[in-house]
Scaffold this active site. Structure first.
Site, mmCIF file in Angstrom:
data_model
loop_
_atom_site.group_PDB
_atom_site.id
_atom_site.type_symbol
_atom_site.label_atom_id
_atom_site.label_comp_id
_atom_site.label_asym_id
_atom_site.label_seq_id
_atom_site.Cartn_x
_atom_site.Cartn_y
_atom_site.Cartn_z
ATOM 1 N N ARG A 80 -8.119 17.097 -60.309
ATOM 2 C CA ARG A 80 -8.704 16.121 -61.370
ATOM 3 C C ARG A 80 -9.525 16.814 -62.308
ATOM 4 O O ARG A 80 -9.255 16.918 -63.759
ATOM 5 C CB ARG A 80 -9.087 14.663 -60.910
ATOM 6 C CG ARG A 80 -8.070 13.773 -60.612
ATOM 7 C CD ARG A 80 -9.085 12.558 -59.871
ATOM 8 N NE ARG A 80 -9.354 12.833 -58.681
ATOM 9 C CZ ARG A 80 -10.283 11.935 -58.318
ATOM 10 N NH1 ARG A 80 -10.892 10.771 -59.007
ATOM 11 N NH2 ARG A 80 -11.136 12.034 -57.173
ATOM 12 N N ASP A 124 -7.715 10.811 -63.798
ATOM 13 C CA ASP A 124 -6.390 10.667 -63.773
ATOM 14 C C ASP A 124 -5.914 9.481 -64.353
ATOM 15 O O ASP A 124 -6.555 8.665 -65.032
ATOM 16 C CB ASP A 124 -6.055 10.439 -62.303
ATOM 17 C CG ASP A 124 -6.710 9.296 -61.557
ATOM 18 O OD1 ASP A 124 -7.007 8.336 -62.102
ATOM 19 O OD2 ASP A 124 -7.023 9.132 -60.302
ATOM 20 N N TYR A 166 -1.355 23.397 -54.923
ATOM 21 C CA TYR A 166 -1.128 22.210 -55.640
ATOM 22 C C TYR A 166 0.025 22.398 -56.952
ATOM 23 O O TYR A 166 -0.122 23.315 -57.505
ATOM 24 C CB TYR A 166 -2.060 21.277 -56.226
ATOM 25 C CG TYR A 166 -3.228 20.685 -54.970
ATOM 26 C CD1 TYR A 166 -3.162 19.535 -54.553
ATOM 27 C CD2 TYR A 166 -4.353 21.755 -54.590
ATOM 28 C CE1 TYR A 166 -4.047 19.363 -53.572
ATOM 29 C CE2 TYR A 166 -5.157 21.329 -53.786
ATOM 30 C CZ TYR A 166 -5.160 20.013 -53.316
ATOM 31 O OH TYR A 166 -5.950 19.337 -52.584
ATOM 32 N N ASP A 194 -5.699 11.472 -52.753
ATOM 33 C CA ASP A 194 -5.866 10.014 -53.246
ATOM 34 C C ASP A 194 -4.347 9.411 -52.991
ATOM 35 O O ASP A 194 -3.331 9.790 -52.871
ATOM 36 C CB ASP A 194 -6.100 10.280 -54.781
ATOM 37 C CG ASP A 194 -7.274 10.997 -55.121
ATOM 38 O OD1 ASP A 194 -8.286 10.730 -54.044
ATOM 39 O OD2 ASP A 194 -7.553 11.541 -56.105
#
Length: 295
Positions: free
Chosen positions: A173, A80, A66, A38
Site C-alpha cells: 500500500r 487502499d 505481489y 488484509d
C-alpha cells in the site's frame, strides 16, 4: 498431522479467519499462518499445521511476490480503496510509459518506508490502527525493506499495474502511494494479490472448496506439503546416523568443515528433516539447535 497447506486466501477473509476455519477442518489447534494478508487481498498464504508451526518464523522471513494496481488521482486514509479520500487531483496528463518505468525502477534495492496508520505495527504497545480509529496521530517508526525486483505489467485504462518481489515487512500500500507521489499525484492501492511466498506459488495453492472436498473423503492430509518445502531458502547440513541421534537430542555440535551459505540452516539425514541449527552466538566453532523436529 504435520505439514504445510499452501492456501489461496480468498478476498473477504482475514488471515486469522483462515486459521480458525482450518483448525475446524483439520480438527487441530496447532495451526498458524505465515504472514498477514488484509481482508480485501487474495493470494498465497501458507498455513502451518502440527510440527510445521515450529517453522512459522522462518517461512514468514522469505521473499514475497505481489501483483499490485496503483490508482492515481486520489489518496485515502488507509492507502487502499477501502478508506476515506483525503486528497485528490485530476489526472489530466497521465505519465508517459518511460516516466512510469523510471519511477518504478527507482524503488529497486533498499528503501525506507513509514508504515500506514491503518496497520498492525505497534507503537507503545498498541497497534497503529487502534490509534487511527480514535483519530490519534502518533510518530510512526521508519523501516528499511528491500525491493528485489519490480516490473510494470499491462493494464486497462489509466491505472498502473506492477509485479514486485520484496522482503518481509514491505507495505505494498505504502509503495503504491510513494510511486504516485513520485509521479506527482496522490494515489492509493486499488488491488493486490500475493502470488508467491518463499517457494510456494499460486500453482501450488489449495482453495477452501478443495479442502472441504478432501475432508469429506478423509484425504485432507494428502494436501499437505512436507516441512522441508517451507525451508528451501535455508542451506542444508547432511549428517550421519551417529550425529542424527545427537541432533534429535538437541545437542550442540562442532561447526562442520563445509561452508554453509545461510545462518540458520537445515540439518537433515538423507531426506529427513531433523532440525534447524545456527552458529552459536557465544561459542565460536559450535552450532546450536533453534528448532528440533520429532518424527
Amino acid at each position: 498431522m504435520d505439514g504445510i497447506l499452501p492456501l489461496w486466501k480468498p478476498k473477504g477473509m482475514t488471515s486469522h479467519d483462515c486459521v480458525v476455519k482450518i483448525r475446524k477442518l483439520y480438527r487441530t489447534k496447532k495451526v498458524g499462518h505465515t504472514g498477514t494478508l488484509d481482508p480485501e487481498v487474495e493470494g498465497v498464504l501458507p498455513i502451518c499445521i502440527g510440527q510445521a508451526t515450529k517453522i512459522v518464523p522462518f517461512l514468514t522471513d522469505t521473499k514475497k511476490t505481489y501483483i499490485a494496481e496503483v490508482k492515481l488521482g486520489t489518496a485515502t486514509d488507509t492507502e487502499d480503496g477501502q478508506g476515506e479520500v483525503v486528497e485528490s487531483k485530476p489526472v489530466n496528463d497521465f505519465p508517459t510509459d518511460d516516466t512510469v518505468e523510471d519511477v518504478l525502477q527507482s524503488f529497486q534495492g533498499d528503501i525506507t518506508q513509514v508504515p500506514p496508520m491503518y496497520s498492525a505495527v505497534k507503537v507503545n504497545g498498541r497497534k497503529l490502527y487502534e490509534y487511527a480509529r480514535k483519530n490519534i496521530e502518533v510518530e510512526r517508526p521508519k523501516r528499511t525493506v528491500t525491493i528485489f525486483d519490480i516490473e510494470r505489467l499491462p493494464s486497462d485504462g489509466q491505472d498502473i499495474r506492477f509485479k514486485v518481489v520484496c522482503s518481509k515487512g514491505t507495505y505494498i500500500r505504502t509503495l503504491c502511494v510513494d510511486v504516485g507521489r513520485k509521479l506527482g499525484y496522490p494515489a492509493h492501492m486499488a488491488d493486490l494479490s500475493r502470488i508467491q511466498t518463499g517457494s510456494f506459488a499460486e500453482d501450488d495453492c489449495i482453495r477452501f472448496t478443495e479442502i472441504e472436498e478432501a475432508v469429506e473423503k478423509n484425504q485432507e492430509e494428502q494436501l499437505l506439503f512436507p516441512l522441508s518445502s517451507g525451508l528451501n531458502h535455508l542451506d542444508v547440513l547432511q549428517v550421519d546416523e551417529a550425529t542424527k541421534k545427537k541432533v534429535e537430542n538437541g545437542s550442540k555440535l562442532m561447526h562442520p568443515d563445509e561452508e554453509l551459505k545461510t545462518d540458520p540452516f537445515r540439518v537433515m539425514h538423507g531426506r529427513l528433516l531433523l532440525a534447524i541449527y545456527q552458529k552459536h552466538p557465544e561459542k565460536p566453532g559450535q552450532i546450536k539447535p533453534v528448532r528440533v523436529f520429532h518424527g
